[in-house]
Design a protein around this motif. Structure first.
Motif, PDB file in Angstrom:
ATOM      1  N   VAL A 120      39.669  42.041  47.392  1.00 44.44           N
ATOM      2  CA  VAL A 120      39.575  43.506  47.402  1.00 44.44           C
ATOM      3  C   VAL A 120      40.131  44.000  48.725  1.00 44.44           C
ATOM      4  O   VAL A 120      39.519  43.825  49.782  1.00 44.44           O
ATOM      5  N   ASP A 121      41.315  44.586  48.678  1.00 41.09           N
ATOM      6  CA  ASP A 121      41.984  45.080  49.881  1.00 41.09           C
ATOM      7  C   ASP A 121      42.854  46.267  49.495  1.00 41.09           C
ATOM      8  O   ASP A 121      43.654  46.163  48.564  1.00 41.09           O
ATOM      9  N   VAL A 163      43.130  33.911  41.059  1.00 38.30           N
ATOM     10  CA  VAL A 163      42.894  35.115  41.852  1.00 38.30           C
ATOM     11  C   VAL A 163      43.120  36.394  41.054  1.00 38.30           C
ATOM     12  O   VAL A 163      44.094  36.513  40.317  1.00 38.30           O
ATOM     13  N   THR A 164      42.196  37.343  41.270  1.00 41.14           N
ATOM     14  CA  THR A 164      42.320  38.699  40.754  1.00 41.14           C
ATOM     15  C   THR A 164      42.282  39.618  41.975  1.00 41.14           C
ATOM     16  O   THR A 164      41.607  39.307  42.953  1.00 41.14           O
ATOM     17  N   THR A 165      42.989  40.731  41.918  1.00 40.14           N
ATOM     18  CA  THR A 165      42.989  41.664  43.043  1.00 40.14           C
ATOM     19  C   THR A 165      42.505  43.037  42.608  1.00 40.14           C
ATOM     20  O   THR A 165      42.601  43.410  41.439  1.00 40.14           O
ATOM     21  N   ALA A 166      41.991  43.775  43.587  1.00 45.37           N
ATOM     22  CA  ALA A 166      41.570  45.162  43.373  1.00 45.37           C
ATOM     23  C   ALA A 166      41.849  45.931  44.658  1.00 45.37           C
ATOM     24  O   ALA A 166      41.750  45.374  45.755  1.00 45.37           O
ATOM     25  N   LEU A 167      42.179  47.222  44.523  1.00 42.37           N
ATOM     26  CA  LEU A 167      42.510  48.052  45.678  1.00 42.37           C
ATOM     27  C   LEU A 167      41.316  48.799  46.263  1.00 42.37           C
ATOM     28  O   LEU A 167      41.392  49.303  47.377  1.00 42.37           O
ATOM     29  N   ALA A 196      34.148  36.595  46.307  1.00 41.01           N
ATOM     30  CA  ALA A 196      34.943  37.803  46.560  1.00 41.01           C
ATOM     31  C   ALA A 196      35.268  37.880  48.042  1.00 41.01           C
ATOM     32  O   ALA A 196      34.403  37.619  48.883  1.00 41.01           O
ATOM     33  N   ILE A 197      36.496  38.230  48.337  1.00 34.13           N
ATOM     34  CA  ILE A 197      36.927  38.491  49.712  1.00 34.13           C
ATOM     35  C   ILE A 197      37.134  39.998  49.791  1.00 34.13           C
ATOM     36  O   ILE A 197      38.020  40.545  49.124  1.00 34.13           O
ATOM     37  N   VAL A 198      36.306  40.663  50.577  1.00 34.52           N
ATOM     38  CA  VAL A 198      36.266  42.126  50.592  1.00 34.52           C
ATOM     39  C   VAL A 198      36.661  42.650  51.969  1.00 34.52           C
ATOM     40  O   VAL A 198      36.028  42.299  52.972  1.00 34.52           O
ATOM     41  N   ASP A 199      37.678  43.504  52.004  1.00 31.07           N
ATOM     42  CA  ASP A 199      38.071  44.145  53.257  1.00 31.07           C
ATOM     43  C   ASP A 199      36.994  45.155  53.643  1.00 31.07           C
ATOM     44  O   ASP A 199      36.453  45.863  52.788  1.00 31.07           O
ATOM     45  N   LEU A 200      36.687  45.215  54.903  1.00 30.50           N
ATOM     46  CA  LEU A 200      35.640  46.095  55.400  1.00 30.50           C
ATOM     47  C   LEU A 200      35.994  47.572  55.229  1.00 30.50           C
ATOM     48  O   LEU A 200      35.166  48.384  54.840  1.00 30.50           O
ATOM     49  N   MET A 201      37.246  47.929  55.508  1.00 32.31           N
ATOM     50  CA  MET A 201      37.669  49.328  55.527  1.00 32.31           C
ATOM     51  C   MET A 201      38.354  49.712  54.216  1.00 32.31           C
ATOM     52  O   MET A 201      39.571  49.779  54.132  1.00 32.31           O
TER      53      MET A 201
END
Length: 134
Positions: free
Chosen positions: A8-9, A29-33, A50-55
């Motif tokens: 998630v980035d 891998v699946t991606t989300a914005l 899940a790898i989640v961007d903080l911002m």
């Protein structure tokens, strides 16, 4: 069977590059914005980690991590950011993450970190760990 990762980035190129690299490392891998897209994606295709961007726009990474760990208690969540967060800050945020990976990161180290978290039990994985970043 390969582990399923949700990236998630909101930075499209970073998310795509990470997804490609993780696929080359053997992950599915699946991606989300953003958070809403991530939550919708998980309804269709569950993930192991899940790898989640903080911002993130809208619901930020910490709030998304809280929701993910509540809705999917067996899924591990890792936060990532170019901003430094201490272990103490993340523990105080009480968001259930298993680690923080500072950007920029080395793909091989990140893949090794993810494999280690996936190999551990859900309870022990919840103990916070910081991946080394270069």
């Amino acid at each position: 069977m390969s582990a399923k990762v949700l990236v998630v980035d909101d930075e499209v190129n970073q998310g795509r590059a990470l997804a490609l690299g993780l696929r080359l490392e053997g992950f599915e891998v699946t991606t989300a914005l953003d958070a809403e897209a991530a939550l919708a994606s998980l309804l269709v295709s569950p993930a192991d980690i899940a790898i989640v961007d903080l911002m993130l726009p809208g619901i930020n990474g910490i709030e998304l991590a809280r929701r993910l760990t509540r809705l999917y208690p067996k899924m591990r969540v890792v936060l990532t950011s170019a901003y430094h967060l201490s272990e103490r800050q993340l523990l105080r945020a009480d968001c259930g993450v298993v680690g923080f990976v500072p950007k920029p990161y080395r793909l091989d180290e990140l893949a090794e970190f993810l494999r280690a978290k996936l190999a551990s039990s859900p309870e022990s994985a919840r103990q916070f760990r910081r991946a080394s970043g270069n």
